[in-house]
Design a protein around this motif. Structure first.
Motif, PDB file in Angstrom:
ATOM      1  N   GLU A 230       3.750  -0.333 -18.917  1.00  0.00           N
ATOM      2  CA  GLU A 230       3.010  -1.490 -18.458  1.00  0.00           C
ATOM      3  C   GLU A 230       3.806  -2.200 -17.353  1.00  0.00           C
ATOM      4  OE1 GLU A 230       2.263  -3.948 -21.830  1.00  0.00           O
ATOM      5  OE2 GLU A 230       0.573  -2.738 -22.529  1.00  0.00           O
ATOM      6  N   GLY A 231       3.151  -2.481 -16.254  1.00  0.00           N
ATOM      7  CA  GLY A 231       3.835  -3.086 -15.115  1.00  0.00           C
ATOM      8  C   GLY A 231       4.545  -2.091 -14.229  1.00  0.00           C
ATOM      9  N   GLY A 232       4.486  -0.798 -14.594  1.00  0.00           N
ATOM     10  CA  GLY A 232       5.108   0.234 -13.770  1.00  0.00           C
ATOM     11  C   GLY A 232       4.332   0.472 -12.486  1.00  0.00           C
ATOM     12  N   ALA A 233       5.007   1.014 -11.473  1.00  0.00           N
ATOM     13  CA  ALA A 233       4.416   1.165 -10.143  1.00  0.00           C
ATOM     14  C   ALA A 233       4.270   2.631  -9.752  1.00  0.00           C
ATOM     15  CB  ALA A 233       5.266   0.445  -9.100  1.00  0.00           C
ATOM     16  N   LEU A 234       3.210   2.898  -8.996  1.00  0.00           N
ATOM     17  CA  LEU A 234       2.973   4.211  -8.402  1.00  0.00           C
ATOM     18  C   LEU A 234       2.934   4.032  -6.887  1.00  0.00           C
ATOM     19  CD1 LEU A 234       2.137   7.254  -8.574  1.00  0.00           C
ATOM     20  CD2 LEU A 234      -0.238   6.454  -8.634  1.00  0.00           C
ATOM     21  N   LEU A 235       3.664   4.886  -6.164  1.00  0.00           N
ATOM     22  CA  LEU A 235       3.674   4.858  -4.701  1.00  0.00           C
ATOM     23  C   LEU A 235       3.392   6.254  -4.181  1.00  0.00           C
ATOM     24  CD1 LEU A 235       6.179   2.860  -5.793  1.00  0.00           C
ATOM     25  CD2 LEU A 235       6.297   2.377  -3.348  1.00  0.00           C
ATOM     26  N   ILE A 236       2.432   6.371  -3.274  1.00  0.00           N
ATOM     27  CA  ILE A 236       2.037   7.668  -2.728  1.00  0.00           C
ATOM     28  C   ILE A 236       1.963   7.589  -1.206  1.00  0.00           C
ATOM     29  CG2 ILE A 236       0.212   9.398  -2.600  1.00  0.00           C
ATOM     30  CD1 ILE A 236      -0.566   8.785  -5.433  1.00  0.00           C
ATOM     31  N   GLU A 237       2.620   8.517  -0.556  1.00  0.00           N
ATOM     32  CA  GLU A 237       2.493   8.649   0.903  1.00  0.00           C
ATOM     33  C   GLU A 237       1.227   9.440   1.216  1.00  0.00           C
ATOM     34  OE1 GLU A 237       4.798  10.785   4.636  1.00  0.00           O
ATOM     35  OE2 GLU A 237       5.994  10.009   2.974  1.00  0.00           O
ATOM     36  N   HIS A 238       0.567   9.096   2.329  1.00  0.00           N
ATOM     37  CA  HIS A 238      -0.670   9.789   2.694  1.00  0.00           C
ATOM     38  C   HIS A 238      -0.872   9.749   4.203  1.00  0.00           C
ATOM     39  CE1 HIS A 238      -2.270   5.725   3.165  1.00  0.00           C
ATOM     40  NE2 HIS A 238      -1.861   5.464   1.924  1.00  0.00           N
ATOM     41  N   GLY A 239      -1.926  10.371   4.670  1.00  0.00           N
ATOM     42  CA  GLY A 239      -2.238  10.387   6.091  1.00  0.00           C
ATOM     43  C   GLY A 239      -2.668   9.016   6.587  1.00  0.00           C
ATOM     44  N   TRP A 240      -2.471   8.780   7.873  1.00  0.00           N
ATOM     45  CA  TRP A 240      -2.694   7.436   8.414  1.00  0.00           C
ATOM     46  C   TRP A 240      -4.162   7.027   8.434  1.00  0.00           C
ATOM     47  CZ3 TRP A 240      -5.369   6.636  13.088  1.00  0.00           C
ATOM     48  CH2 TRP A 240      -5.604   7.775  13.870  1.00  0.00           C
ATOM     49  N   GLU A 241      -5.074   7.978   8.279  1.00  0.00           N
ATOM     50  CA  GLU A 241      -6.496   7.649   8.242  1.00  0.00           C
ATOM     51  C   GLU A 241      -7.050   7.618   6.816  1.00  0.00           C
ATOM     52  OE1 GLU A 241      -7.830  10.813  10.891  1.00  0.00           O
ATOM     53  OE2 GLU A 241      -8.392   9.269  12.362  1.00  0.00           O
ATOM     54  N   GLN A 242      -6.178   7.775   5.821  1.00  0.00           N
ATOM     55  CA  GLN A 242      -6.634   7.898   4.437  1.00  0.00           C
ATOM     56  C   GLN A 242      -6.431   6.639   3.606  1.00  0.00           C
ATOM     57  OE1 GLN A 242      -4.193  11.320   3.480  1.00  0.00           O
ATOM     58  NE2 GLN A 242      -5.921  12.731   3.714  1.00  0.00           N
ATOM     59  N   GLY A 243      -5.924   5.579   4.195  1.00  0.00           N
ATOM     60  CA  GLY A 243      -5.586   4.384   3.432  1.00  0.00           C
ATOM     61  C   GLY A 243      -6.741   3.832   2.621  1.00  0.00           C
ATOM     62  N   GLU A 244      -7.885   3.670   3.237  1.00  0.00           N
ATOM     63  CA  GLU A 244      -9.031   3.089   2.527  1.00  0.00           C
ATOM     64  C   GLU A 244      -9.447   3.961   1.352  1.00  0.00           C
ATOM     65  OE1 GLU A 244     -13.621   1.548   3.431  1.00  0.00           O
ATOM     66  OE2 GLU A 244     -12.387   2.385   5.051  1.00  0.00           O
ATOM     67  N   ALA A 245      -9.510   5.279   1.568  1.00  0.00           N
ATOM     68  CA  ALA A 245      -9.916   6.189   0.502  1.00  0.00           C
ATOM     69  C   ALA A 245      -8.900   6.194  -0.634  1.00  0.00           C
ATOM     70  CB  ALA A 245     -10.096   7.603   1.058  1.00  0.00           C
ATOM     71  N   VAL A 246      -7.615   6.156  -0.298  1.00  0.00           N
ATOM     72  CA  VAL A 246      -6.579   6.183  -1.340  1.00  0.00           C
ATOM     73  C   VAL A 246      -6.572   4.875  -2.124  1.00  0.00           C
ATOM     74  CG1 VAL A 246      -4.098   6.364  -1.770  1.00  0.00           C
ATOM     75  CG2 VAL A 246      -5.181   7.882  -0.101  1.00  0.00           C
ATOM     76  N   ARG A 247      -6.768   3.765  -1.458  1.00  0.00           N
ATOM     77  CA  ARG A 247      -6.846   2.483  -2.191  1.00  0.00           C
ATOM     78  C   ARG A 247      -7.997   2.506  -3.200  1.00  0.00           C
ATOM     79  NH1 ARG A 247      -5.474   0.618   2.942  1.00  0.00           N
ATOM     80  NH2 ARG A 247      -7.638   0.133   3.518  1.00  0.00           N
TER      81      ARG A 247
END
Length: 282
Positions: A230-247
């Motif tokens: 609980e309260g743990g974080a996930l961080l993922i790198e992605h393509g510069w045009e994928q931000g909206e889809a990944v969010r």
């Protein structure tokens, strides 16, 4: 001039710089001779014998054909150190240092923490975190046994004992364990993308993932909630045009505080989210 006649280093470099990027020409000759680039500048009048000259010529032809410099020298700088890399591993990119910076902002220095790096490749992310947070227990996962062997070698060379390596797909090797933070630089290029041709020397499995490039990210988001405290974080790198889809994928998976950080070129590059409940580390 006979091909057996030694030639001056500065003459060899002058010709090579006209065929490849000047810095590449210098790095390759320094690699062949086991010297530094600064040594080359100070020894331009030295003669290069036939055997190293032939090896250097072969390296140049491979570089001209498009083979990455990092694979030719077997080395790539990342964070505060140099890593050994092979064609079994993706070449670490400078933008991935943003992922490390963001992860470290979540991780305290003063107490034990557990971190997982999914798709570790050469070990870049896992080793940078282990180096900066010596009290952290870091688990580095990769589906490629060959890549894991490279990462293990890098951990040994850097004398980082707080990293454990596991073979398998994404969250599967984590079992029922829980972590304070999970980080990943997964493949995110769409199958058939024209950029893949320029990356043909790197492992395809570390580059592309499905028709929209998001299959690996979907797989991580299916598994990560059960692996985070609980309260743990996930961080993922992605393509510069994928931000909206990944969010949108983060939010659908139940993550809170979902946001995307931009790289030095102001392109959306790393999305993060926090599991509900508990206190965040950062």
């Amino acid at each position: 001039m006979s091909p057996d006649t030694p030639v001056r280093i500065d003459d060899v470099l002058r010709d090579a710089r006209a065929r490849v990027e000047p810095a590449d020409a210098e790095w390759l000759l320094a690699h062949v001779l086991g010297k530094s680039r600064s040594w080359l500048y100070a020894h331009g009048d030295d003669l290069l014998d036939q055997e190293p000259a032939q090896r250097y010529a072969a390296f140049l032809e491979r570089r001209i054909a498009g083979e990455p410099l990092a694979y030719l020298t077997g080395r790539k700088g990342f964070w505060r150190f140099e890593l050994h890399v092979t064609p079994d591993t993706l070449i670490p990119r400078p933008e991935t240092e943003l992922l490390v910076e963001l992860a470290l902002a979540h991780l305290p220095r003063d107490r034990p923490i557990r971190v997982a790096d999914l798709g570790t490749g050469s070990g870049a992310i896992a080793l940078a975190i282990a180096f900066e947070r010596p009290r952290a227990e870091v688990v580095a996962v990769d589906a490629s046994a060959e890549a894991l062997a490279v990462a293990k070698g890098n951990a040994t060379a850097l004398r980082l004992p707080n990293v454990e390596f596991r073979n398998g797909d994404w969250c599967e090797p984590l079992g029922s364990e829980r972590f304070d933070l999970i980080a990943s630089n997964p493949p995110y290029i769409a199958l058939g993308d024209l950029h893949l041709d320029a990356l043909r020397y790197e492992p395809a499995s570390a580059l592309s993932s499905g028709h929209d490039g998001l299959d690996a990210i979907r797989a991580i988001l299916r598994g990560a909630p059960a692996q985070l405290r609980e309260g743990g974080a996930l961080l993922i790198e992605h393509g510069w045009e994928q931000g909206e889809a990944v969010r949108a994928l983060f939010e659908a998976a139940g993550f809170l505080q979902v946001e995307t950080a931009r790289d030095v070129e102001q392109r959306e590059r790393v999305t993060s989210g926090v599991m509900p409940g508990g206190d965040t580390l950062g």
